[in-house]
Design a protein around this motif. Sequence first.
Motif, PDB file in Angstrom:
ATOM      1  N   GLU A  34      26.030  -1.610 -10.938  1.00 26.09           N
ATOM      2  CA  GLU A  34      25.642  -2.994 -11.219  1.00 26.09           C
ATOM      3  C   GLU A  34      25.771  -3.857  -9.962  1.00 26.09           C
ATOM      4  N   ARG A  49      22.890  -3.065  -7.703  1.00 25.44           N
ATOM      5  CA  ARG A  49      21.640  -3.611  -8.249  1.00 25.44           C
ATOM      6  C   ARG A  49      21.551  -5.115  -7.969  1.00 25.44           C
ATOM      7  N   ASP A 109      14.544  -7.781  -9.396  1.00 23.90           N
ATOM      8  CA  ASP A 109      14.096  -8.672 -10.460  1.00 23.90           C
ATOM      9  C   ASP A 109      13.370  -7.857 -11.504  1.00 23.90           C
ATOM     10  N   GLU A 110      13.800  -8.002 -12.735  1.00 21.72           N
ATOM     11  CA  GLU A 110      13.181  -7.265 -13.822  1.00 21.72           C
ATOM     12  C   GLU A 110      12.585  -8.257 -14.802  1.00 21.72           C
ATOM     13  N   TYR A 111      11.360  -8.014 -15.233  1.00 25.82           N
ATOM     14  CA  TYR A 111      10.705  -8.874 -16.210  1.00 25.82           C
ATOM     15  C   TYR A 111      11.130  -8.437 -17.600  1.00 25.82           C
ATOM     16  N   ASP A 112      11.641  -9.366 -18.360  1.00 28.07           N
ATOM     17  CA  ASP A 112      12.099  -9.084 -19.719  1.00 28.07           C
ATOM     18  C   ASP A 112      11.074  -9.654 -20.690  1.00 28.07           C
ATOM     19  N   GLU A 113      10.395  -8.788 -21.429  1.00 28.94           N
ATOM     20  CA  GLU A 113       9.359  -9.241 -22.358  1.00 28.94           C
ATOM     21  C   GLU A 113       9.947 -10.077 -23.492  1.00 28.94           C
ATOM     22  N   ASP A 114      11.172  -9.768 -23.903  1.00 24.60           N
ATOM     23  CA  ASP A 114      11.806 -10.509 -24.988  1.00 24.60           C
ATOM     24  C   ASP A 114      12.227 -11.915 -24.563  1.00 24.60           C
ATOM     25  N   CYS A 115      12.469 -12.101 -23.277  1.00 26.85           N
ATOM     26  CA  CYS A 115      12.933 -13.400 -22.780  1.00 26.85           C
ATOM     27  C   CYS A 115      12.208 -13.714 -21.469  1.00 26.85           C
ATOM     28  N   PRO A 116      10.926 -14.105 -21.553  1.00 27.98           N
ATOM     29  CA  PRO A 116      10.178 -14.375 -20.320  1.00 27.98           C
ATOM     30  C   PRO A 116      10.668 -15.650 -19.650  1.00 27.98           C
TER      31      PRO A 116
END
Length: 91
Positions: free
Chosen positions: A23, A26, A32-39
């Motif tokens: 962690e 990272r 940077d990760e795109y989170d579909e549940d929380c854009p």
Amino acid sequence: MAIIRMTMDEIRREMTPERMAFEAERIRNHVDEYDEDCPPLTDEELSKFRYHKDIPPEIEIMARVRAAEEKMKTAEKTDHENDDMKPRRAA
């Protein structure tokens, strides 16, 4: 309001030294990760939040002072309402 999904014991079992190192690496690499549940919020959505607007500090400070004064006034009025005794009258 927080949603609790794990107990501290479960978190301690899951966060092994290897996981902590992973962690940390990272985060250090700024992945940077795109989170579909929380854009991410759009500019329009961000503008709805007060702290994202351009408000001069003097105006913000004065608004907070007025709110605090109003709160104190209402608190003074309701102080005697909760007492068993009525406030004394002047003779």
